[in-house]
Structures are given as C-alpha cells and as structure tokens.
Design an enzyme around this catalytic site. Structure first.
Site, PDB file in Angstrom:
ATOM      1  N   LYS A   1       0.845  -1.190   0.054  1.00 36.29           N
ATOM      2  CA  LYS A   1      -0.018   0.036   0.011  1.00 36.29           C
ATOM      3  C   LYS A   1       0.804   1.128  -0.039  1.00 36.29           C
ATOM      4  O   LYS A   1       2.114   1.209   0.324  1.00 36.29           O
ATOM      5  CB  LYS A   1      -0.870   0.121   1.200  1.00 36.29           C
ATOM      6  CG  LYS A   1      -0.180   0.098   2.647  1.00 36.29           C
ATOM      7  CD  LYS A   1      -0.187   1.467   3.141  1.00 36.29           C
ATOM      8  CE  LYS A   1       0.784   1.509   4.256  1.00 36.29           C
ATOM      9  NZ  LYS A   1       1.483   2.789   4.739  1.00 36.29           N
TER      10      LYS A   1
ATOM     11  N   ALA B   1      10.479  -3.148   6.077  1.00 34.46           N
ATOM     12  CA  ALA B   1      10.684  -1.712   6.772  1.00 34.46           C
ATOM     13  C   ALA B   1      10.891  -0.639   5.739  1.00 34.46           C
ATOM     14  O   ALA B   1      11.636   0.186   6.026  1.00 34.46           O
ATOM     15  CB  ALA B   1      11.634  -1.702   7.673  1.00 34.46           C
ATOM     16  N   ALA B   2       9.743  -0.339   4.831  1.00 28.82           N
ATOM     17  CA  ALA B   2       9.831   0.468   3.985  1.00 28.82           C
ATOM     18  C   ALA B   2       8.771   1.611   3.875  1.00 28.82           C
ATOM     19  O   ALA B   2       8.710   2.518   3.283  1.00 28.82           O
ATOM     20  CB  ALA B   2       9.877  -0.365   2.645  1.00 28.82           C
TER      21      ALA B   2
ATOM     22  N   LEU C   1       5.412   0.278   3.372  1.00 30.30           N
ATOM     23  CA  LEU C   1       4.636  -0.185   2.329  1.00 30.30           C
ATOM     24  C   LEU C   1       3.681  -1.268   2.942  1.00 30.30           C
ATOM     25  O   LEU C   1       3.022  -1.936   2.162  1.00 30.30           O
ATOM     26  CB  LEU C   1       5.467  -0.845   1.161  1.00 30.30           C
ATOM     27  CG  LEU C   1       6.393   0.389   0.243  1.00 30.30           C
ATOM     28  CD1 LEU C   1       7.302  -0.373  -0.611  1.00 30.30           C
ATOM     29  CD2 LEU C   1       5.503   1.345  -0.509  1.00 30.30           C
TER      30      LEU C   1
ATOM     31  N   GLY D   1       4.416  -4.131   4.092  1.00 30.03           N
ATOM     32  CA  GLY D   1       4.612  -5.478   3.711  1.00 30.03           C
ATOM     33  C   GLY D   1       4.293  -6.638   4.736  1.00 30.03           C
ATOM     34  O   GLY D   1       3.852  -7.632   4.247  1.00 30.03           O
TER      35      GLY D   1
ATOM     36  N   ASP E   1      -2.311  -1.494  10.185  1.00 29.51           N
ATOM     37  CA  ASP E   1      -2.467  -1.679   8.722  1.00 29.51           C
ATOM     38  C   ASP E   1      -3.081  -2.694   8.275  1.00 29.51           C
ATOM     39  O   ASP E   1      -3.433  -3.059   7.225  1.00 29.51           O
ATOM     40  CB  ASP E   1      -1.220  -1.323   8.071  1.00 29.51           C
ATOM     41  CG  ASP E   1      -0.572   0.226   8.139  1.00 29.51           C
ATOM     42  OD1 ASP E   1      -1.400   0.823   8.490  1.00 29.51           O
ATOM     43  OD2 ASP E   1       0.609   0.249   7.870  1.00 29.51           O
TER      44      ASP E   1
HETATM   45  P1  ATP Z   1       4.013  -0.417   7.842  1.00 28.36           P
HETATM   46  O1  ATP Z   1       4.178   0.502   6.773  1.00 28.36           O
HETATM   47  O2  ATP Z   1       2.802  -1.077   8.255  1.00 28.36           O
HETATM   48  O3  ATP Z   1       4.644   0.386   9.267  1.00 28.36           O
HETATM   49  P2  ATP Z   1       6.635  -1.428   6.802  1.00 28.36           P
HETATM   50  O4  ATP Z   1       6.237  -1.414   5.322  1.00 28.36           O
HETATM   51  O5  ATP Z   1       7.282   0.057   7.261  1.00 28.36           O
HETATM   52  O6  ATP Z   1       5.321  -1.490   7.676  1.00 28.36           O
HETATM   53  P3  ATP Z   1       7.235  -3.984   7.386  1.00 28.36           P
HETATM   54  O7  ATP Z   1       8.102  -4.513   6.095  1.00 28.36           O
HETATM   55  O8  ATP Z   1       6.045  -4.438   7.657  1.00 28.36           O
HETATM   56  O9  ATP Z   1       7.517  -2.438   7.562  1.00 28.36           O
HETATM   57  O10 ATP Z   1       8.324  -4.604   8.364  1.00 28.36           O
HETATM   58  C1  ATP Z   1       8.379  -4.137   9.687  1.00 28.36           C
HETATM   59  C2  ATP Z   1       9.148  -5.105  10.644  1.00 28.36           C
HETATM   60  O11 ATP Z   1       8.264  -6.183  10.661  1.00 28.36           O
HETATM   61  C3  ATP Z   1      10.447  -5.371  10.082  1.00 28.36           C
HETATM   62  O12 ATP Z   1      11.408  -5.214  11.249  1.00 28.36           O
HETATM   63  C4  ATP Z   1      10.307  -6.903   9.799  1.00 28.36           C
HETATM   64  O13 ATP Z   1      11.382  -7.665  10.394  1.00 28.36           O
HETATM   65  C5  ATP Z   1       9.127  -7.409  10.664  1.00 28.36           C
HETATM   66  N1  ATP Z   1       8.305  -8.557   9.940  1.00 28.36           N
HETATM   67  C6  ATP Z   1       7.538  -9.444  10.451  1.00 28.36           C
HETATM   68  N2  ATP Z   1       7.154 -10.196   9.480  1.00 28.36           N
HETATM   69  C7  ATP Z   1       7.171  -9.622   8.525  1.00 28.36           C
HETATM   70  C8  ATP Z   1       6.928 -10.017   7.104  1.00 28.36           C
HETATM   71  N3  ATP Z   1       6.197 -11.036   6.881  1.00 28.36           N
HETATM   72  N4  ATP Z   1       7.311  -9.052   6.191  1.00 28.36           N
HETATM   73  C9  ATP Z   1       7.937  -7.813   6.268  1.00 28.36           C
HETATM   74  N5  ATP Z   1       8.370  -7.652   7.658  1.00 28.36           N
HETATM   75  C10 ATP Z   1       8.345  -8.363   8.722  1.00 28.36           C
END
Ligand code: ATP
Length: 285
Positions: free
Chosen positions: A10, A96-97, A99, A101, A136
């Site tokens: 997203k 941790a982007a 997005l 994920g 999210d």
């Molecule tokens: P958001 O935008 O919801 O804050 P994000 O895109 O910034 O999320 P994610 O990629 O979801 O961040 O990762 C955040 C943390 O969650 C990372 O430190 C990662 O190690 C942990 N994590 C646990 N499970 C997953 C997974 N299936 N995919 C990605 N990260 C994961």
C-alpha cells in the site's frame, strides 16, 4: 489442500496525525491505496495444529515473530481450530519500507487460512482479528482504496485513484515506524494534508487534484533522520514525476505519472541512487 494469496503493498496518498492518545498511539486520518507490487503467500494445510514458515528473504523473521505466523496462530486461537499450516512467503515488497509488507502478509495469511480451514469468517471478522496484529492489517484485508482513521483500523472504502503509474524508490536503510511516531510532535506540525480535498479528488476522478493534495506529516520527521529521502524526492521530480511523496513512515518515496514510458525513465534515472526501485501500476480504477 493448498492455496496461494497475493499480498499487495500500500501507499499513503495522505497521512495526517490529529492527536496523541493516552494509549500511546496517534489518532490518524489517512487515504491509502493498493499498488501492483505484491508478496506471494503459499499456504499448505497441515492435519495437526503446527505452524511452519519460510521466506525467500533473509530480512524477515523465519519464526513465530513473522507477522504471517502471528496471523495464523491468532486465527487458530480465536476459532479453536485443530489444524495447522505451512506458510511460504515469496517476498517482493521491500522490508521496513512504509509499504505495509508485513501487514499485507498477515492479512493474506488470514484470508488464506480462512479458506484453507473452511472457517467461513467474513472480511469484517478477519479485519477485527487483524487489528490485534497491527494497525495496517485491516486495510490490507480489504485492499483497494480507503480512508483510514483511529490508529488506522477504522476504514471507509472510497473510489480508487484514476489509472496511473507509481514509481517506488526505497533508500538503502529501513525505518522503524515506532521511531518515527516517537519523534512526531503533533503540536509542531506546520502543514496538515487536506484529507477532504483528497477525498473529493478521488470522488471526481481528478488526477491533477490527487497530485496537488498529496501530503504526509511524517515526511519531515523521517527526512530529519534520513536526509537521503529528500534527495530521492528531488531526483524523482527532476526526472519528471507529476507528484512525489514519502509513503507511511518511510523511507520509500513514490512518484505518480500517467505514462509507462515516463515511469521507466524515472526508474532508469534512480537506479544506482537507491536500494530498490520499481515501476508498478496503481491497482484500482
Ligand atoms: P508499515 O508501513 O505497516 O509500518 P513497513 O512496510 O514499514 O510497515 P514491514 O516491511 O512490514 O514495514 O516490516 C516491519 C518489521 O516487521 C520489520 O522489522 C520486519 O522484520 C518485521 N516483519 C515481521 N514479519 C514480516 C513480514 N512477513 N514481512 C516483512 N516484515 C516483517
């Protein structure tokens, strides 16, 4: 039995923080939409209650800390089902982007296990369970485009943006969402996005007004921590993006363009300047 689920990323077209709550979360107002960059989650039914997990990316936990694992576990607990699942995550969304994920992997696991285990839960029920995993996750259960309020879990669906291309550029480092919100001082926000104007832009299908109403109050906070985000924004603009914004707590920057050729030009311009860069379609209308 076996099932495969798409877990799309997203982006935030707007992200506003209204106030800090006594429970430590912020009350947010966001417009979020889904893009065509997705992880794939393969789920294999197990005839006992074990859960196993592996991922193609070494950057995510391969055990019970993975959000997909937590999702399957929570679904077992909520329903009392005596079946398990083997989860394989083909990771394509940067970690941790900003997005979502991990949240999208959790949501896809909830949807997939609901089918695999014949639980018959509605999307509303899955979203309610998902909210216990992360703010999210409910949005990722439904996908498409929505206004998200509360800590992100109160959703109102809205028409998706007019068809366009999205360039996603992720700097080398990741960002902790908790760190960024921890540094946010709501009283010091100088420019709040006009959420109402973004909603109107979507409802009238105006690409130009979507572009002119992009806004994210976390962007200056993350730029303060990682000035590289600002440089990527500048580069995207130089290479011809119509509108540029950081997604979520960052550090991924996205740029919107009408044409695929322009999106490809921006991708080529940014290669070597950031860790990962993709041109994808906005999912929606
Ligand atoms: P958001 O935008 O919801 O804050 P994000 O895109 O910034 O999320 P994610 O990629 O979801 O961040 O990762 C955040 C943390 O969650 C990372 O430190 C990662 O190690 C942990 N994590 C646990 N499970 C997953 C997974 N299936 N995919 C990605 N990260 C994961």
């Amino acid at each position: 039995m076996y099932t495969s689920e798409k877990a799309p990323a997203k982006i935030n077209l707007t992200l506003d923080a209204l106030r800090k709550r006594p429970d430590g979360y912020h009350d947010l107002e966001m417009v979020m939409t889904t893009v065509d960059l997705a992880d794939r989650i393969d789920l294999m039914d197990l005839p006992y209650s074990g859960i196993t997990l592996e991922s193609t990316s070494g950057l995510v936990p391969q055990d019970e800390r993975n959000l997909a694992y937590l999702a399957a576990k929570l679904l077992q607990q909520k329903t009392g089902i005596d079946r398990g699942v083997n989860i394989k995550i083909y990771k394509h969304i940067p970690v941790a982007a900003g997005l979502a994920g991990g949240s999208s992997d959790a949501a896809a696991t909830l949807r997939g296990c609901n089918r695999l285990w014949n639980l018959g839960l509605s999307l509303e029920e899955l979203a309610e369970i998902g909210a216990e995993i992360g703010s999210d996750v409910p949005f990722c259960i439904y996908g498409d485009t929505a206004i998200a309020e509360g800590r992100g879990e109160i959703l109102t669906p809205i028409i998706s943006p007019p068809s366009c291309w999205v360039v996603l550029a992720k700097p080398t480092h990741g960002v902790s969402t908790g760190d960024v919100f921890g540094k946010l001082q709501v009283g010091e926000i100088t420019t709040h996005p006009d959420t109402r104007a973004m909603i109107d832009a979507l409802q009238t299908g105006s690409y130009e007004n979507v572009i002119s109403n992009l806004g994210n109050v976390l962007e200056p906070v993350t730029i303060g921590l990682y000035p590289e985000v600002y440089k990527i924004k500048q580069k995207m603009e130089q290479f011809g993006a119509d509108g540029v914004l950081m997604s979520g707590s960052g550090p991924t920057v996205f740029g919107l363009v009408r044409k695929e050729s322009r999106a490809k030009r921006i991708v080529n311009g940014l290669r070597g300047f950031c860790d990962q860069v993709f041109a994808v379609r906005m999912l929606g209308v």
